[in-house]
Motif scaffolding. Structure first.
Motif, PDB file in Angstrom:
ATOM      1  N   GLY A 158     -23.023  -8.445 -28.323  1.00 52.49           N
ATOM      2  CA  GLY A 158     -21.843  -7.817 -27.741  1.00 52.49           C
ATOM      3  C   GLY A 158     -21.102  -8.661 -26.727  1.00 52.49           C
ATOM      4  O   GLY A 158     -19.997  -8.277 -26.303  1.00 52.49           O
ATOM      5  N   LEU A 159     -21.657  -9.806 -26.332  1.00 49.55           N
ATOM      6  CA  LEU A 159     -21.011 -10.602 -25.287  1.00 49.55           C
ATOM      7  C   LEU A 159     -19.619 -11.097 -25.663  1.00 49.55           C
ATOM      8  O   LEU A 159     -18.692 -11.009 -24.849  1.00 49.55           O
ATOM      9  CB  LEU A 159     -21.902 -11.791 -24.890  1.00 49.55           C
ATOM     10  N   PRO A 160     -19.406 -11.648 -26.865  1.00 44.20           N
ATOM     11  CA  PRO A 160     -18.074 -12.183 -27.171  1.00 44.20           C
ATOM     12  C   PRO A 160     -16.949 -11.158 -27.027  1.00 44.20           C
ATOM     13  O   PRO A 160     -15.873 -11.476 -26.508  1.00 44.20           O
ATOM     14  CB  PRO A 160     -18.214 -12.664 -28.624  1.00 44.20           C
ATOM     15  N   GLU A 161     -17.170  -9.936 -27.464  1.00 43.84           N
ATOM     16  CA  GLU A 161     -16.107  -8.938 -27.383  1.00 43.84           C
ATOM     17  C   GLU A 161     -15.890  -8.443 -25.955  1.00 43.84           C
ATOM     18  O   GLU A 161     -14.855  -7.831 -25.653  1.00 43.84           O
ATOM     19  CB  GLU A 161     -16.433  -7.754 -28.302  1.00 43.84           C
ATOM     20  N   GLN A 162     -16.858  -8.707 -25.063  1.00 40.90           N
ATOM     21  CA  GLN A 162     -16.706  -8.301 -23.671  1.00 40.90           C
ATOM     22  C   GLN A 162     -16.107  -9.416 -22.812  1.00 40.90           C
ATOM     23  O   GLN A 162     -15.809  -9.211 -21.637  1.00 40.90           O
ATOM     24  CB  GLN A 162     -18.074  -7.892 -23.100  1.00 40.90           C
ATOM     25  N   ALA A 163     -15.931 -10.587 -23.405  1.00 41.13           N
ATOM     26  CA  ALA A 163     -15.393 -11.724 -22.666  1.00 41.13           C
ATOM     27  C   ALA A 163     -13.885 -11.591 -22.484  1.00 41.13           C
ATOM     28  O   ALA A 163     -13.184 -11.037 -23.335  1.00 41.13           O
ATOM     29  CB  ALA A 163     -15.715 -13.021 -23.406  1.00 41.13           C
ATOM     30  N   GLU A 164     -13.392 -12.093 -21.371  1.00 35.78           N
ATOM     31  CA  GLU A 164     -11.956 -12.163 -21.110  1.00 35.78           C
ATOM     32  C   GLU A 164     -11.566 -13.628 -21.030  1.00 35.78           C
ATOM     33  O   GLU A 164     -12.075 -14.359 -20.179  1.00 35.78           O
ATOM     34  CB  GLU A 164     -11.618 -11.440 -19.803  1.00 35.78           C
ATOM     35  N   ASP A 165     -10.712 -14.046 -21.955  1.00 38.56           N
ATOM     36  CA  ASP A 165     -10.338 -15.463 -22.057  1.00 38.56           C
ATOM     37  C   ASP A 165     -11.563 -16.344 -22.234  1.00 38.56           C
ATOM     38  O   ASP A 165     -11.645 -17.460 -21.707  1.00 38.56           O
ATOM     39  CB  ASP A 165      -9.554 -15.920 -20.822  1.00 38.56           C
ATOM     40  N   GLY A 166     -12.539 -15.812 -22.966  1.00 41.62           N
ATOM     41  CA  GLY A 166     -13.744 -16.584 -23.270  1.00 41.62           C
ATOM     42  C   GLY A 166     -14.802 -16.559 -22.190  1.00 41.62           C
ATOM     43  O   GLY A 166     -15.859 -17.178 -22.346  1.00 41.62           O
ATOM     44  N   VAL A 168     -17.396 -14.394 -19.587  1.00 47.96           N
ATOM     45  CA  VAL A 168     -18.078 -13.120 -19.413  1.00 47.96           C
ATOM     46  C   VAL A 168     -18.955 -13.190 -18.175  1.00 47.96           C
ATOM     47  O   VAL A 168     -19.468 -14.258 -17.825  1.00 47.96           O
ATOM     48  CB  VAL A 168     -18.939 -12.791 -20.666  1.00 47.96           C
ATOM     49  N   ASP A 169     -19.094 -12.068 -17.485  1.00 48.13           N
ATOM     50  CA  ASP A 169     -19.971 -12.003 -16.314  1.00 48.13           C
ATOM     51  C   ASP A 169     -21.398 -11.752 -16.793  1.00 48.13           C
ATOM     52  O   ASP A 169     -21.728 -10.654 -17.241  1.00 48.13           O
ATOM     53  CB  ASP A 169     -19.522 -10.886 -15.368  1.00 48.13           C
ATOM     54  N   LEU A 170     -22.252 -12.766 -16.691  1.00 50.24           N
ATOM     55  CA  LEU A 170     -23.617 -12.645 -17.200  1.00 50.24           C
ATOM     56  C   LEU A 170     -24.421 -11.618 -16.410  1.00 50.24           C
ATOM     57  O   LEU A 170     -25.292 -10.949 -16.977  1.00 50.24           O
ATOM     58  CB  LEU A 170     -24.326 -13.998 -17.140  1.00 50.24           C
ATOM     59  N   VAL A 171     -24.142 -11.470 -15.128  1.00 44.39           N
ATOM     60  CA  VAL A 171     -24.877 -10.498 -14.318  1.00 44.39           C
ATOM     61  C   VAL A 171     -24.642  -9.089 -14.845  1.00 44.39           C
ATOM     62  O   VAL A 171     -25.579  -8.330 -15.106  1.00 44.39           O
ATOM     63  CB  VAL A 171     -24.456 -10.597 -12.832  1.00 44.39           C
ATOM     64  N   GLU A 172     -23.383  -8.747 -15.015  1.00 41.44           N
ATOM     65  CA  GLU A 172     -23.027  -7.383 -15.409  1.00 41.44           C
ATOM     66  C   GLU A 172     -23.346  -7.088 -16.870  1.00 41.44           C
ATOM     67  O   GLU A 172     -23.756  -5.969 -17.213  1.00 41.44           O
ATOM     68  CB  GLU A 172     -21.531  -7.157 -15.152  1.00 41.44           C
ATOM     69  N   ARG A 173     -23.166  -8.078 -17.740  1.00 42.48           N
ATOM     70  CA  ARG A 173     -23.240  -7.825 -19.180  1.00 42.48           C
ATOM     71  C   ARG A 173     -24.573  -8.174 -19.830  1.00 42.48           C
ATOM     72  O   ARG A 173     -24.825  -7.796 -20.970  1.00 42.48           O
ATOM     73  CB  ARG A 173     -22.130  -8.601 -19.893  1.00 42.48           C
ATOM     74  N   TYR A 174     -25.453  -8.902 -19.104  1.00 37.65           N
ATOM     75  CA  TYR A 174     -26.682  -9.352 -19.751  1.00 37.65           C
ATOM     76  C   TYR A 174     -27.888  -9.328 -18.801  1.00 37.65           C
ATOM     77  O   TYR A 174     -28.909  -8.701 -19.111  1.00 37.65           O
ATOM     78  CB  TYR A 174     -26.479 -10.770 -20.289  1.00 37.65           C
TER      79      TYR A 174
END
Length: 436
Positions: A158-166, A168-174
């Motif tokens: 799910g990380l790619p679709e949560q990225a903004e301009d490529g 992603v915040d690893l703390v919040e998303r993973y």
């Protein structure tokens, strides 16, 4: 100074920072320099001596223990206890209660905070640890690994679709979602409530009275509701096991049951989340070390130990109290006095490590040996250390395998850390994904 990225833009709670500087020569754990760069700060204190007079969060006197051998000695010495009420003949106020007042813990919530497994001593500590240790056996953790891997894969999907301009915040998303999911499944926290636990955890770590005063009652209320639900509909989880221990054997009080769940969920994800985030940042900043891991994935278990030493999230233990006069590092600790082992000082002690400032993923011994104090030592050694190491290994190995071109999303100087004494905690970690 070490190679670490230091904190910026910190704003310590006023009630805890107003005492800073009042006692010249006695370092206060709330000093801005120690919060911003604990590696350099406690490193300098370590070179002044193994045991130094200092000041704790609320300005009470404390002996800071800074070197590896002395830290390990305190952690395994049963003459040092976690609760001052365990000191023979002690009849004063509990200093922990005063600190809870300062931090905004409602008075009726005190029993849940002061009776945790982290604050108890034998025989209560032995009884409580025995009740939950079966959920964290090496065999149980091995059986849990496929599920940890599955959760990591799903989050990475799910990380790619949560990225903004490529980015992603690893703390919040993973880094947070992975251990939160694992510990909540193990304990029995319903999926719908897990995002709230992430918020409550942040409220506690913030040390802000306005947030703590709301979060603690909400957590306790939720646990009471969960216990009532499991009492009528048991499941294959730790809460059900604790309910059974309470109802059938009388080995657990109501408060102890709530406190155990509260402690396990918070400790079971907060430390691991920051190990993952800190570890990812460290490896990106040391491409030669990351290359070693790409070339030999068998190094990952040793690498996680080294990351726990070099950028582990826990820099200090809770206070310990001397039950009798003790000689430590050439200093006489009087009965009833507080000491605080500084893990960050011990883990960088040049008396124990060659080139301690250097990150070296091959440093730690192979096998089960552990040559650091990132998870503590002695009877209070982290109950979930095996799970934390496994989650860190799975999370980081899969992250770098899935995104071989992963890179920082902001310059290192723009990374912000939370100003929490005793912890090394990224507020966020923006990363640019491969192929984005």
């Amino acid at each position: 100074m070490t190679e670490q990225t230091t904190g910026r833009d910190y704003a310590p709670p006023a009630a805890l920072s107003e005492h800073v500087g009042k006692h010249p020569g006695e370092p206060n754990v709330m000093e801005p320099e120690l919060l911003a760069d604990p590696f350099a700060g406690y490193g300098a204190l370590r070179e002044r001596g193994p045991v130094l007079r200092g000041r704790y969060l609320d300005d009470t006197p404390v002996w800071l223990v800074t070197r590896f051998e002395e830290v390990r000695s305190v952690l395994r010495d049963q003459r040092f206890v976690n609760s001052v009420t365990s000191v023979p003949g002690y009849g004063g106020d509990d200093p922990r209660a005063r600190l809870l007042d300062t931090l905004g813990f409602p008075e009726h919530m005190r029993p849940y905070m002061l009776g945790s497994i982290l604050d108890t001593d034998p025989p209560d500590h032995t009884r409580l640890r025995r009740l939950v240790s079966r959920a964290f056996t090496a065999r149980r953790m091995l059986d849990l690994r496929p599920r940890v891997e599955q959760i990591a894969d799903e989050l990475l999907d799910g990380l790619p679709e949560q990225a903004e301009d490529g980015v992603v915040d690893l703390v919040e998303r993973y880094a947070y979602p992975l251990p939160v999911t694992v510990i909540c499944e193990l304990v029995g926290i319903p999926e719908a409530v897990r995002p709230r636990w992430r918020e409550w955890s942040g409220d506690l770590v913030s040390m802000r009275p306005d947030r703590i005063g709301t979060a603690v009652p909400a957590m306790v209320e939720h646990i009471h509701e969960l216990i009532a639900e499991r009492r009528s509909s048991p499941a294959d989880d730790l809460v059900s096991a604790l309910v059974q221990a309470h109802d059938e054997g009388g080995r657990l009080s109501d408060n102890e049951m709530v406190t155990l769940v509260l402690t396990l969920v918070l400790a079971g994800h907060e430390t691991t989340a920051n190990l993952i985030a800190n570890g990812a940042e460290a490896l990106l900043a040391h491409p030669a070390q990351l290359r070693l891991l790409r070339d030999d994935p068998g190094l990952w278990p040793r690498a996680v130990h080294e990351l726990m030493r070099w950028c582990g999230p826990v820099h200090a233990t809770q206070l310990r109290y001397a039950t009798e006069d003790v000689e430590l590092g050439g200093v006489r600790i009087s009965k009833g006095e507080a000491v605080q082992p500084m893990l960050v000082g011990a883990n960088f002690d040049p008396r124990h490590y060659a080139e301690p400032d250097r990150l070296d993923v091959t440093r730690q011994p192979q096998g089960r040996a552990e040559d650091h104090v990132g998870f503590g030592h002695g009877m209070h050694y982290c109950l979930g250390a095996t799970l934390a190491r496994q989650e860190g290994e799975v999370a980081l190995a899969k992250l770098f395998a899935r995104h071989p071109d992963l890179s920082p999303g902001v310059p290192p100087g723009e990374l912000r850390r939370e100003p929490v004494p005793g912890f090394w905690r990224l507020a966020s970690l923006p990363l640019r994904l491969s192929g984005s």
